[in-house]
Design a protein around this motif. Structure first.
Motif, PDB file in Angstrom:
ATOM      1  N   ARG A 168      52.912  68.227  72.071  1.00 15.53           N
ATOM      2  CA  ARG A 168      51.924  68.604  71.053  1.00 15.53           C
ATOM      3  C   ARG A 168      52.600  69.306  69.882  1.00 15.53           C
ATOM      4  N   LYS A 169      53.506  70.213  70.203  1.00 16.28           N
ATOM      5  CA  LYS A 169      54.168  71.010  69.176  1.00 16.28           C
ATOM      6  C   LYS A 169      55.156  70.182  68.349  1.00 16.28           C
ATOM      7  N   GLU A 170      55.970  69.386  69.014  1.00 22.05           N
ATOM      8  CA  GLU A 170      57.058  68.695  68.326  1.00 22.05           C
ATOM      9  C   GLU A 170      56.713  67.288  67.850  1.00 22.05           C
ATOM     10  N   CYS A 171      55.726  66.650  68.470  1.00 23.96           N
ATOM     11  CA  CYS A 171      55.379  65.271  68.109  1.00 23.96           C
ATOM     12  C   CYS A 171      53.968  65.145  67.561  1.00 23.96           C
ATOM     13  N   GLY A 172      53.183  66.192  67.659  1.00 25.09           N
ATOM     14  CA  GLY A 172      51.790  66.112  67.263  1.00 25.09           C
ATOM     15  C   GLY A 172      50.972  65.257  68.218  1.00 25.09           C
ATOM     16  N   TYR A 173      51.479  65.108  69.440  1.00 21.68           N
ATOM     17  CA  TYR A 173      50.819  64.267  70.441  1.00 21.68           C
ATOM     18  C   TYR A 173      50.049  65.142  71.419  1.00 21.68           C
ATOM     19  N   THR A 174      48.733  65.013  71.400  1.00 27.29           N
ATOM     20  CA  THR A 174      47.879  65.794  72.290  1.00 27.29           C
ATOM     21  C   THR A 174      47.452  64.906  73.455  1.00 27.29           C
ATOM     22  N   THR A 195      53.969  56.367  73.633  1.00 29.42           N
ATOM     23  CA  THR A 195      53.891  57.307  72.507  1.00 29.42           C
ATOM     24  C   THR A 195      55.156  58.144  72.407  1.00 29.42           C
ATOM     25  N   LEU A 196      55.647  58.631  73.545  1.00 26.80           N
ATOM     26  CA  LEU A 196      56.880  59.418  73.530  1.00 26.80           C
ATOM     27  C   LEU A 196      58.059  58.563  73.082  1.00 26.80           C
ATOM     28  N   TRP A 197      58.099  57.304  73.489  1.00 24.56           N
ATOM     29  CA  TRP A 197      59.159  56.391  73.055  1.00 24.56           C
ATOM     30  C   TRP A 197      59.110  56.216  71.533  1.00 24.56           C
ATOM     31  N   GLU A 198      57.907  56.040  70.994  1.00 17.60           N
ATOM     32  CA  GLU A 198      57.747  55.883  69.542  1.00 17.60           C
ATOM     33  C   GLU A 198      58.259  57.107  68.788  1.00 17.60           C
ATOM     34  N   LYS A 208      53.205  61.176  90.440  1.00 17.01           N
ATOM     35  CA  LYS A 208      53.294  60.018  91.331  1.00 17.01           C
ATOM     36  C   LYS A 208      52.301  58.929  90.907  1.00 17.01           C
ATOM     37  N   GLN A 209      51.109  59.329  90.506  1.00 17.09           N
ATOM     38  CA  GLN A 209      50.113  58.361  90.047  1.00 17.09           C
ATOM     39  C   GLN A 209      50.582  57.671  88.766  1.00 17.09           C
ATOM     40  N   LEU A 210      51.101  58.446  87.827  1.00 11.21           N
ATOM     41  CA  LEU A 210      51.504  57.892  86.535  1.00 11.21           C
ATOM     42  C   LEU A 210      52.701  56.954  86.656  1.00 11.21           C
ATOM     43  N   ILE A 211      53.680  57.329  87.481  1.00 13.59           N
ATOM     44  CA  ILE A 211      54.866  56.464  87.573  1.00 13.59           C
ATOM     45  C   ILE A 211      54.582  55.190  88.356  1.00 13.59           C
ATOM     46  N   SER A 212      53.533  55.206  89.179  1.00  8.36           N
ATOM     47  CA  SER A 212      53.217  54.006  89.960  1.00  8.36           C
ATOM     48  C   SER A 212      52.378  53.007  89.165  1.00  8.36           C
ATOM     49  N   LYS A 213      51.960  53.388  87.968  1.00  5.87           N
ATOM     50  CA  LYS A 213      51.139  52.500  87.151  1.00  5.87           C
ATOM     51  C   LYS A 213      52.014  51.359  86.620  1.00  5.87           C
ATOM     52  N   PRO A 214      51.711  50.111  86.979  1.00  2.00           N
ATOM     53  CA  PRO A 214      52.516  48.978  86.511  1.00  2.00           C
ATOM     54  C   PRO A 214      52.594  48.935  84.988  1.00  2.00           C
ATOM     55  N   GLY A 215      53.797  48.776  84.475  1.00  2.72           N
ATOM     56  CA  GLY A 215      53.978  48.696  83.033  1.00  2.72           C
ATOM     57  C   GLY A 215      54.038  50.031  82.324  1.00  2.72           C
ATOM     58  N   GLY A 216      53.889  51.116  83.045  1.00  2.56           N
ATOM     59  CA  GLY A 216      53.968  52.434  82.428  1.00  2.56           C
ATOM     60  C   GLY A 216      52.640  52.874  81.839  1.00  2.56           C
ATOM     61  N   THR A 217      52.688  53.920  81.033  1.00  2.00           N
ATOM     62  CA  THR A 217      51.476  54.521  80.478  1.00  2.00           C
ATOM     63  C   THR A 217      51.523  54.546  78.957  1.00  2.00           C
ATOM     64  N   ASP A 218      50.365  54.756  78.353  1.00  2.00           N
ATOM     65  CA  ASP A 218      50.308  54.901  76.897  1.00  2.00           C
ATOM     66  C   ASP A 218      51.106  56.120  76.452  1.00  2.00           C
ATOM     67  N   GLY A 219      51.089  57.178  77.269  1.00  2.00           N
ATOM     68  CA  GLY A 219      51.845  58.383  76.935  1.00  2.00           C
ATOM     69  C   GLY A 219      53.337  58.111  76.863  1.00  2.00           C
ATOM     70  N   PHE A 220      53.840  57.320  77.795  1.00  2.96           N
ATOM     71  CA  PHE A 220      55.255  56.941  77.779  1.00  2.96           C
ATOM     72  C   PHE A 220      55.577  56.214  76.480  1.00  2.96           C
TER      73      PHE A 220
END
Length: 102
Positions: A20-26, A58-61, A44-56
């Motif tokens: 939130r502070k460094e990327c403006g991502y809430t 966003t952080l990559w972007e 564990k829930q997030l990493i098991s999601k096929p294809g990753g997450t929207d948050g991942f």
């Protein structure tokens, strides 16, 4: 909850604060998930999601995959909290997006 699980959960909350502070991502849903399930179960829930997450994505972007759950799962201090398979998924997902473990 073990001391290590508590540390991991605090690290998960710090991801939210730093992003939130460094990327403006809430990442409101991420924070809610931690509140509902705890940091370890949420990870564990997030990493098991096929294809990753929207948050991942966003952080990559923002070129901040160091803030991803996947990068935190691979920290040596948390190795005992995750299976080899969970760590493999994280490593492969990060490598796929060009991130190198520190």
């Amino acid at each position: 909850m073990s001391k290590l699980e508590n540390l991991f959960e605090q690290d998960m909350k710090n991801i939210y604060i730093t992003a939130r502070k460094e990327c403006g991502y809430t990442a409101t849903r991420f924070l809610q998930l931690i509140g509902e399930k705890g940091g370890l179960a949420a990870a564990k829930q997030l990493i098991s999601k096929p294809g990753g997450t929207d948050g991942f994505t966003t952080l990559w972007e923002h070129k901040r995959l160091d803030l991803s759950v996947e990068a935190h799962v691979l920290k040596p201090e948390y190795a005992e909290l995750f299976t080899d398979e969970e760590r493999r998924i994280c490593r492969e997902r990060l490598e796929q997006f060009g991130y190198k473990e520190k």
